[in-house]
Design an enzyme around this catalytic site. Structure first.
Site, PDB file in Angstrom:
ATOM      1  N   PRO A   2     -50.105  56.555  70.016  1.00  7.53           N
ATOM      2  CA  PRO A   2     -51.600  56.825  70.477  1.00  7.53           C
ATOM      3  C   PRO A   2     -51.896  58.346  70.474  1.00  7.53           C
ATOM      4  O   PRO A   2     -51.116  59.015  71.019  1.00  7.53           O
ATOM      5  CB  PRO A   2     -51.839  56.060  72.050  1.00  7.53           C
ATOM      6  CG  PRO A   2     -50.383  55.207  72.017  1.00  7.53           C
ATOM      7  CD  PRO A   2     -49.406  55.853  71.329  1.00  7.53           C
ATOM      8  N   GLU A   3     -53.068  58.655  70.036  1.00 10.56           N
ATOM      9  CA  GLU A   3     -53.276  60.209  69.808  1.00 10.56           C
ATOM     10  C   GLU A   3     -54.561  60.325  70.708  1.00 10.56           C
ATOM     11  O   GLU A   3     -55.107  59.431  71.421  1.00 10.56           O
ATOM     12  CB  GLU A   3     -53.509  60.611  68.463  1.00 10.56           C
ATOM     13  CG  GLU A   3     -52.119  60.321  67.624  1.00 10.56           C
ATOM     14  CD  GLU A   3     -52.554  60.805  66.221  1.00 10.56           C
ATOM     15  OE1 GLU A   3     -53.160  61.577  65.774  1.00 10.56           O
ATOM     16  OE2 GLU A   3     -51.571  60.012  65.387  1.00 10.56           O
TER      17      GLU A   3
END
Ligand code: ZN
Length: 280
Positions: A2-3
């Protein structure tokens, strides 16, 4: 992993349910990366009131009324999942912690699960929180374009890809959005800052803001295992132009997309649209 857009999606969902809530108990189903560890974690968290849900880069920060904070990093596969009713036990062998919270008449439950076990939840005092936050570069969606350009122009012999992944240069960008931003700005990810013209730095900074803004609106990308706190996938996957498309035709020029390893990560680009020497 996840960014920024995925973590921001989770933050917004947590904020709706947890802001102003009190944690009335924590169950440690399986002790692992929580700090302090085991029952000490449950004891330390019980009774804390949540006064804010923040995000810095890819890090979530639950602020408490006593000045402490819980740093939550999803890393590869960390997940926070809401339950309306108290689960009788972990839904699978990856669920490790259960937070029970109350806000007014409302009661809810939030489970922490992590398949690959790179993620963590850490209780920090005010000083430790500041130390952690000081390690991050500017927030790309809050900073001005000029600030991002300045950060990208910092002297470095590293590749642009490595610079984009460095959280102390600009916070929140990971492998997916680094590749997409390079494609959008027609910059080969193996170029070095010394080879970029001022207009190219500006194009890259603008691409970072554009791609992250659009991804936040789509609630992120589920390229691998990412889901939000309701178990839903992000909607940005179909909008990716190079990431995960190695060997497939470039959407602009039909050259097959190249996949290589750069900065230790799988990297995708079009060798025609993103020439190594830059545009003449
Ligand atoms: Zn192309």
């Amino acid at each position: 992993m996840p960014e920024l857009p995925e973590v921001e999606t989770v933050r917004r969902q947590l904020e709706k349910r947890l802001n102003g809530a009190r944690i009335f108990s924590v169950t440690v189903w399986q002790s692992d990366k929580e700090r302090p560890q085991g029952e000490a974690f449950a004891t330390a968290l019980a009774g804390k009131r949540i006064t804010g849900l923040e995000r810095r880069g890819k890090l979530l920060l639950w602020r408490f009324s006593d000045g402490m904070a819980l740093a939550v990093h999803l890393k590869m596969t960390g997940k926070l999942i809401f339950y309306e009713k108290k689960p009788s036990g972990p839904a699978n062998r990856h669920e490790r912690l259960l937070f029970a919270f109350r806000r007014g008449q409302e009661t809810g439950y939030l489970a922490w699960s992590d398949v690959r076990r790179f993620g963590y939840v850490r209780l920090l005092d005010a000083a430790a929180t500041e130390t952690v936050l000081a390690e991050y570069g500017p927030e790309p969606l809050a900073a001005t374009l000029e600030t991002l350009v300045e950060r990208l122009m910092l002297p470095s012999t590293r590749t642009i890809k490595a610079i984009l992944l460095d959280q102390s240069v600009i916070a929140g960008i990971g492998n997916i959005y680094a590749d997409e931003a390079c494609f959008l700005s027609a910059i080969h990810p193996a170029r070095r800052p010394s080879s970029l013209k001022p207009a190219e730095f500006r194009a890259l900074a603008a691409a970072i803001q554009d791609i992250l803004n659009r991804a936040v609106k789509q609630r992120g990308t589920s390229a691998h295992t990412y889901v939000d706190t309701e178990g839903k996938k992000g909607g940005f996957l179909r909008l990716l132009q190079v990431y995960g498309r190695g060997g497939q035709a470039c959407l602009r020029c039909e050259t097959p997309i190249t996949k290589c390893v750069l900065a230790g990560r799988g990297t995708h680009f079009c060798r025609t649209c993103q020439p190594l020497k830059g545009r003449r």
